[in-house]
Enzyme design. Structure first.
Site, short mmCIF file in Angstrom:
data_model
loop_
_atom_site.label_atom_id
_atom_site.label_comp_id
_atom_site.label_asym_id
_atom_site.label_seq_id
_atom_site.Cartn_x
_atom_site.Cartn_y
_atom_site.Cartn_z
CB THR A 87 -0.92 0.00 1.25
OG1 THR A 87 -1.73 -1.18 1.20
CG2 THR A 87 -1.79 1.23 1.31
CG ASN A 166 -6.93 -7.88 -4.96
OD1 ASN A 166 -7.00 -7.10 -5.91
ND2 ASN A 166 -7.62 -7.69 -3.85
CD GLN A 194 -2.95 -11.18 -4.56
OE1 GLN A 194 -2.60 -12.37 -4.55
NE2 GLN A 194 -3.51 -10.61 -3.51
CB SER A 214 2.95 -6.95 -0.19
OG SER A 214 2.64 -7.04 1.17
CB ALA A 215 7.40 -9.82 2.43
CG HIS A 216 1.36 -9.97 3.76
ND1 HIS A 216 0.06 -10.40 3.66
CD2 HIS A 216 1.36 -8.68 3.36
CE1 HIS A 216 -0.70 -9.39 3.23
NE2 HIS A 216 0.07 -8.34 3.04
CB THR A 252 15.53 2.71 11.49
OG1 THR A 252 16.04 3.92 12.03
CG2 THR A 252 16.53 1.59 11.69
CB CYS A 341 -10.23 -4.86 3.00
SG CYS A 341 -9.70 -5.01 1.32
N1 PLP Z 1 -2.36 -4.59 -3.98
C1 PLP Z 1 -2.92 -5.81 -4.11
C2 PLP Z 1 -3.23 -6.32 -5.47
C3 PLP Z 1 -3.19 -6.59 -2.98
O1 PLP Z 1 -3.75 -7.79 -3.12
C4 PLP Z 1 -2.86 -6.06 -1.71
C5 PLP Z 1 -3.17 -6.83 -0.48
O2 PLP Z 1 -4.25 -7.32 -0.30
C6 PLP Z 1 -2.26 -4.79 -1.63
C7 PLP Z 1 -2.02 -4.09 -2.79
C8 PLP Z 1 -1.86 -4.21 -0.32
O3 PLP Z 1 -0.69 -4.80 0.12
P1 PLP Z 1 -0.22 -4.61 1.66
O4 PLP Z 1 -1.06 -5.53 2.45
O5 PLP Z 1 1.21 -5.01 1.67
O6 PLP Z 1 -0.40 -3.18 1.98
#
Ligand code: PLP
Length: 389
Positions: A87, A166, A194, A214-216, A252, A341
């Site tokens: 994000t 996503n 994704q 995004s690593a997760h 940091t 979300c």
């Molecule tokens: N963009 C997409 C396509 C996503 O699926 C997500 C997470 O659901 C994000 C952005 C946001 O990523 P983050 O959770 O690292 O802020």
């Protein structure tokens, strides 16, 4: 008696096999990643900006991570800027493109993640920019002919289109779109949250200006991501402070998170072929089982979308719609309705709203998303649970 029943329910829940089929929301961290992060936390706690040996150790972990990530994408290390999440990276790129690169128009789509969609809307309110939404085809794919028509108009433009959606898993053909943007002198930003870690991306071959990760989403830790920013882009920081990340992202660096992200990416790409084959098999199996038990089901988007997810509209009556996720959750099964979300709210998905009728939008759609930790047994359990609703 009531107490006994409650205890029984809790006991059953505790022994029940839990099934995680919501990998587009987030993924389990790989053991190798946890091991790497634990090591860095224990041994390399220095501040990478410090000049003493503790700082230099941490700096070396940071820079080796940057190099390793860049290598997976065929990019230069200096083009990788660490952020707190996808994000943040999306917000930074879009805002600086308008404020600093003086972009006058953004072309995007109505099926982007809110991290892009809401940022573009906020920028439109704040600045004198034009926003064009490229048409989305009924199968959820971007209409590239319409994109070319929009690009033919003469404005300084940034195109922001996600790689893999996503919610429905449709894939944008970056090898087609990137040269088109170049031809029309438009900058290209793609939200690759994704796809990174799950699909090969070669940034020497693809003329893309900005990407985010995004690593997760690829079995790494939460709270860390990165932006790929092509050399000499002219981007300026989103916020100000220290000189970290060459002054582009003050604060940091979270060294252990970054080392975990680099490890997660390395392992994901090393195992990509095997894991993709295994996961694709699972998706095929799910479709076969749905065809047997729920013959009226419809795929939202395209059945040939990304290999790790399927969004389906199930032939349930309206009264069952509200309870479906709850029922699955009670059986220990995690899937998603639309995107994470929105799963707790009754608001319809903005992505599905672009392709479904009002009536179909009220019916239950489920996003089922896999990882290599899933098996066919998980799908059998899901199908049986759906049959019992
Ligand atoms: N963009 C997409 C396509 C996503 O699926 C997500 C997470 O659901 C994000 C952005 C946001 O990523 P983050 O959770 O690292 O802020």
């Amino acid at each position: 008696m009531i107490l006994e029943n409650t205890q029984l329910i809790f006991h059953n829940f505790a022994v029940m096999k839990k099934i995680y089929l919501d990998n587009a929301s987030t993924t389990a961290i790989r053991p190798e990643v946890i091991q790497e992060m634990t090591k860095v936390m224990a041994e390399d706690f220095g501040n990478p900006s410090s000049t003493h040996s503790f700082g230099r150790n941490a700096k070396s972990v940071l820079e080796l991570s940057r190099k390793s990530i860049a290598k997976q994408l065929n990019a230069a290390a200096q083009e990788i800027i660490f952020t707190s999440c996808g994000t943040e990276a999306n917000n930074w790129i879009l805002r600086s493109a308008v404020e600093d690169l003086k972009v006058k128009r953004i072309i995007t789509s109505k099926i982007e993640h809110h991290a892009v969609l809401y940022t573009v809307q906020a920028l439109q309110k704040e600045f004198d920019i034009k926003v064009d939404y490229v048409a989305v085809k009924p199968n959820g794919e971007i209409d590239i002919t319409n994109l070319v028509e929009l690009l033919a108009q003469n404005h300084k433009t940034l195109v922001s289109l996600m790689h893999v959606n996503n919610e429905i898993g449709t894939v944008l053909d970056l090898s087609r779109v990137a040269p088109i943007c170049k031809q029309y002198n438009a900058l290209l930003h793609s939200d690759t949250v994704q796809s990174i870690g799950k699909k090969e991306i070669d940034l020497k071959e693809l003329p893309i200006d900005f990407l985010v990760a995004s690593a997760h989403k690829f079995h790494g830790p939460k709270g860390v991501g990165f932006a790929f920013v092509r050399k000499n882009s002219g981007l300026q920081p989103l916020f100000y402070g220290g000189e970290q990340e060459k002054g582009l992202r003050a604060g940091t660096e979270a060294v252990h998170q970054i080392a975990g992200m680099a490890k997660a990416m390395e392992v994901s790409y090393a195992n990509l072929e095997n894991e993709r084959a295994q996961i694709s098999e699972l998706k095929k199996y799910l479709i076969e089982q749905l065809e047997i038990d729920f013959p009226g089901f419809i795929v939202n988007g395209s059945q040939d979308g990304f290999y790790n997810m399927l969004n389906v509209l199930l032939p349930f009556s309206n009264d069952k719609t509200a309870m479906i996720l709850f029922h699955l959750d009670m059986k220990g099964i995690a899937v998603s309705r639309g995107s994470a979300c929105q799963s707790g709210s009754i608001r319809a998905s903005h992505v599905l709203a672009e392709m479904l009728s009002d009536e179909d939008l009220r019916k239950p759609s489920l996003r089922i998303s896999f990882s290599h930790y899933n098996s066919k047994e998980d799908i059998d359990i899901l199908i049986n649970a759906l049959k019992s609703i």
